[in-house]
Design an enzyme around this catalytic site. Structure first.
Site, PDB file in Angstrom:
ATOM      1  N   GLU A 469      40.580  -3.945 -27.464  1.00 24.99           N
ATOM      2  CA  GLU A 469      39.913  -3.162 -28.502  1.00 24.99           C
ATOM      3  C   GLU A 469      39.804  -1.684 -28.148  1.00 24.99           C
ATOM      4  OE1 GLU A 469      36.249  -5.122 -29.428  1.00 24.99           O
ATOM      5  OE2 GLU A 469      37.232  -6.954 -30.080  1.00 24.99           O
ATOM      6  N   GLU A 799      35.345 -10.974 -19.012  1.00 21.41           N
ATOM      7  CA  GLU A 799      34.451 -11.024 -20.167  1.00 21.41           C
ATOM      8  C   GLU A 799      33.605 -12.294 -20.164  1.00 21.41           C
ATOM      9  OE1 GLU A 799      34.640 -10.390 -25.030  1.00 21.41           O
ATOM     10  OE2 GLU A 799      36.488 -10.522 -23.870  1.00 21.41           O
TER      11      GLU A 799
END
Length: 923
Positions: A469, A799
């Site tokens: 992202e 993550e």
């Protein structure tokens, strides 16, 4: 006595092109001094001297420079001396800087863009070459060039690259402000003909951005602004810059994008394109662009630079024409490839954070788009290059940035040597400030993994990850505390907060990421996940507060104060005016406390909290990768599907009652805002937001604490927030902490936290009677553990807790700072150095080591604004010894494990006590 040292300007060493009209200075006191009693600053702005005289003050951080009003391009030079407990010091070494172009009328150059009849499809837009000629007819004593762009630019003068900044001008809230870089080019300007040249690509301005990867978020035309001033001995100047006589062409870079990568044909490199004289290629006049309304300012943050180069640790050839290169470290940057094969060889370079489970190929899963609505032009994190032959240039794709440890090269006919490929780590050039070592090498390794994770994250904005992202997500609100322990993030935070405030909506809504290409007037705004989420939007309050705590910049608090109050007032309105449907159905008449419950809206909640997997909401069918003819016009196939996807996600998330989660952050931000108002002397606001915080806490307690003291939401995360944010009464703290420990044991002595609360886990346990459990979690191996990143070959934190499984399978991003927050425990509890709860910038700090886990020694070094703090302890032969170094101008409260307390002023100190029995920390 010696002189003050480390004279700094705002958040950086003195530099060129400053646009802050009233800059502030900081310095460190002379070695051996305890307190500053007065300071004196003298200097010269242009030909105007000034001298503040002696100013009675103990302040040495962010002190007004005290000189005359500053003019554009004016050189400034100043020095400081201080009076201390040891007497008057000598003058410091001078700090010198130059002002930038302060007024719009200072710009004679025009914005120009490449000659484009039509905008090419996203992912296929070149890195255009632009050039302009100018003549200098007299000797030059000083030359400066000022540059910015809508897009990314590389600047050249007479064939030489200007400066060492990468990805300039950086990522800003382009609608509000643009950063201008200033360069000293005195040595590069020649008598006679000169040429300014630039490579201009889409970058963040019109390239694909964020989770949606939609192009043209800030505009659909790139532009460049460059202005050069060459000063002569007689006081006159030659001014040159971009304008209608400039020309543009397409050279070797055929396409450049952060997500779609770079495509280059090095056979088409235009020789001499940025030098005087005739130049080959199809050059056309540039298009003159309209001057944007955005302010042109200098950046408070350090530039993005090449920080380190890594050679391969392994190169394999799984099949003919394919090479897999392992650089040994996950990083953000690019690869410079010098061995490109014979002329005409077409190479495809695919970057990845991991290998496939069988180890025979790269695994690009972590770079897969969040929304699968299009296929990247060249593949996931892939560049493509055509070789110009052995004598041709190397390939270095400086108009993109990838996240990778591994590189797959397809198409090379022969072996690639270790010297033919270099990984270049490219990030914000943040000064390192923190180091840690201890008797367990695994913890040293965790600390280094955290350092790489945070460093990769910082690329002009604090990104959440480095592949998928690339956005400045507001999760920085819970990541800043760890990041600031390893690097000086003061300038980066100030820069990013300016973007956040600029993109904040009039009603106070804070966007999920800053800058935000999908602004209210953006043609693509309908695809945005709803903004203003709890825990994320609270970064508007938390980041200024944590920046002030670490660096003492109350000017930043003042600047961000309207943003902070707008956010908290917005949340208060929502809590007062809206009710969740489930609560309305269960209790038709609202309880009095409900006006302080934040129970509606879209929230990620405890994102990635370990739980049984749920089937994700996804588009019903594949979507065409074609770019729509107009994002603002007729709806295309992919737009319809993306609308449906967004609507489904929003509907599902808004149906949940997030009151326990959101109200906790509401309380925390209101409480912090009350404290901030007090720091700024806003007594009325401090009282008002203090009362609001009290009311919100009372509402949380009424709604989520049962009559027997249990929490209604029986999760690790809820108990952590309740303890960390002061939501439970003092009488229930021990019970709440014990229940937290029970939940951890019930989970197999594994963390059960998601992204928002992982950073709280170890410190909260340690501070609430469960230090041994904190060490046990820290040192535990296996799934859902900090040690799993080492056990499974990770070089950055992931993550999810299990980003790389023992069998090599991966999940989500493999560089995200949430679990890097372990450094908060390593620095603050293992080594024991912590900020004072009241005084900022380590003016006063605590050294309180909390040994455990079988450790026999630990040490930390930290460069705070006043100087270096050092603390190191050893436990051997029944004795505990501690050595502490306190920098000038600060004091430390020292607490030994046996409870002994002492005050330590500047200098080196040694302490001793009886050691507690060592514990392995592992059940």
């Amino acid at each position: 006595m010696s002189a003050p040292t480390d004279l700094r300007l705002e958040h950086r060493p003195a530099a060129l092109g400053l646009t802050e009209r009233s800059p502030r200075l900081s310095w460190r006191l002379p070695p051996g001094t305890r307190t500053q009693r007065a300071y004196r600053i003298r200097g010269r702005a242009g030909d105007r001297p000034w001298d503040t005289g002696w100013v009675a003050s103990d302040r040495s951080l962010f002190v007004p420079y005290g000189g005359p009003p500053l003019a554009s391009r004016e050189p400034v030079r100043c020095a400081v001396r201080v009076r201390t407990d040891a007497g008057s010091s000598a003058w410091s070494e001078p700090a010198a800087w130059e002002m930038g172009l302060l007024d719009p009328d200072d710009w004679a150059a025009a914005w120009v863009g490449p000659a484009e009849d039509e905008v090419p499809p996203a992912g296929f837009r070149p890195g255009y070459l632009l050039r302009g000629e100018f003549t200098v007819d007299r000797p030059v004593v000083r030359a400066r060039v000022y540059a910015t762009a809508h897009g990314l630019y590389e600047l050249f003068l007479n064939g030489e690259r200007v400066g060492d900044a990468e990805l300039a001008p950086g990522f800003t809230a382009y609608r509000d402000h643009l950063h201008v870089q200033a360069y000293d080019v005195t040595a590069a300007v020649r008598a006679g003909a000169n040429v300014l040249g630039a490579v201009l690509s889409d970058g963040w301005f019109r390239g694909r951005t964020s989770y949606h990867r939609l192009p043209d978020g800030f505009g659909d035309r790139t532009a460049l602004l460059v202005q050069l001033h060459a000063d002569h001995e007689d006081g006159t100047s030659t001014v040159a810059g971009t304008g209608p006589r400039w020309r543009s062409a397409v050279g070797a870079v055929k396409a450049a994008d952060f997500f779609d990568g770079v495509a280059a044909d090095l056979r088409d490199e235009l020789a001499g394109w940025s030098t005087p004289g005739p130049v080959e290629g199809g050059w056309a006049p540039v298009a003159v662009r309209e001057r944007p309304a955005a302010r042109l300012v200098s950046s408070p943050a350090p530039p993005v630079r090449r920080l380190q180069e890594l050679r391969p640790v392994a190169i394999t050839r799984p099949e003919r024409g394919r090479h897999i290169i392992d650089f040994g470290q996950n990083l953000g940057g690019w690869v410079r490839l010098t061995d490109l094969g014979p002329r005409g060889t077409v190479l495809s370079l695919t970057h990845a954070e991991a290998l496939t489970p069988d180890g025979t190929d790269v695994n690009t899963a972590s770079g897969q788009a969040t929304l699968h609505w299009y296929t990247p032009a060249r593949g996931i994190q892939t560049d493509r290059v055509v070789s110009a032959g052995p004598d041709g240039p190397a390939f270095e794709p400086r108009h993109t940035r990838h996240g990778f440890r591994y590189l797959r090269v397809d198409g090379h006919p022969g072996p690639i040597s270790a010297g033919g490929a270099t990984a270049v780590a490219v990030s914000s050039d943040l000064p390192r400030t923190g180091w840690f070592r201890c008797s367990d090498e695994r913890l040293d390794r965790l600390h280094e993994i955290a350092y790489w994770t945070y460093r990769n994250q910082a690329c002009d904005v604090p990104t959440a990850e480095i592949t998928r992202e690339l956005a400045g997500w507001t999760d920085f609100g819970w990541n800043i505390r760890g990041a600031r322990l390893l690097n000086d993030v003061s300038g980066l935070s100030a820069k990013w907060l300016a973007d956040l405030a600029a993109d904040q909506w009039p009603d106070g809504t804070v966007r999920n990421y800053a800058p935000d290409p999908l602004g209210p007037r953006s043609l693509t705004a309908r695809f945005a996940i709803p903004h203003g989420q709890a825990g994320f939007g609270d970064a508007a309050v938390v980041v200024p507060w944590e920046t002030w705590r670490a660096y003492g910049d109350d000017g930043l608090l003042e600047r961000q104060y309207p943003s902070m109050t707008a956010w908290v007032d917005r949340v208060a309105r929502i809590a007062r005016d809206r009710r969740h449907p489930d609560r309305r159905a269960a209790r038709p008449v609202p309880a009095p406390h409900e006006e302080f419950l934040w129970d509606t809206g879209y929230h990620f909640g405890e994102h990635l909290e370990p739980a049984p997997p749920q089937r994700p909401v996804s588009p019903q069918r594949p979507v065409s990768p074609r770019r729509p003819a107009s994002l603002g016009g007729r709806r295309t196939t992919w737009a319809t599907d993306l609308d449906s996807f967004t609507a489904a996600v929003v509907e599902e998330m808004e149906s949940r009652d997030h009151a326990a989660f959101a109200t906790a952050y509401f309380h925390r931000s209101a409480r912090l805002l009350s404290r901030i108002a007090g720091v700024l002397g806003r007594t009325g606001d401090a009282e008002r937001y203090g009362r609001l915080a009290d009311d919100v806490r009372a509402a949380w307690q009424a709604e989520f604490i049962a009559a027997d003291g249990r929490l209604a939401c029986d999760t690790q995360a809820t108990h952590l927030r309740a303890l960390a944010y002061g939501l439970v009464p003092e009488a229930l703290r021990a019970r709440t902490a014990d229940r937290l420990a029970e939940l951890i044991r019930a989970a197999g002595t594994r963390p059960g936290t998601g992204l928002p609360t992982t950073h709280l886990l170890l410190p909260v346990l340690a501070d609430n009677g469960h230090l041994d459990l904190a060490y046990e979690l820290l040192l535990r191996s296996g799934p859902r553990s900090w040690m799993s990143v080492i056990d499974n070959g990770g070089t950055t934190f992931w993550e999810t807790w299990d980003g790389i499984a023992p069998n090599g399978a991966t999940m989500l991003a493999l560089n995200m700072p949430t679990r890097a927050s372990v450094v908060e425990f390593l620095h603050g509890h293992v080594a024991g150095v912590r900020l004072d709860p009241e005084l900022p910038a380590y003016r006063r700090f605590r050294v309180e080591p909390r040994p455990g886990g079988g450790l026999t020694w630990a040490e930390v070094k930290y460069d705070c604004p006043y100087g270096r703090i050092e603390a190191g302890w050893r436990a051997e032969r029944g004795r505990f010894s501690l050595e502490v170094t306190v920098p000038p101008g600060t004091t430390a409260e020292v607490v030994l494990p046996d409870g002994t307390r002492a005050e330590a002023g500047p200098g080196a100190h040694a302490f001793a006590a009886r050691a507690a029995p060592a514990d392995s920390g592992v059940a």
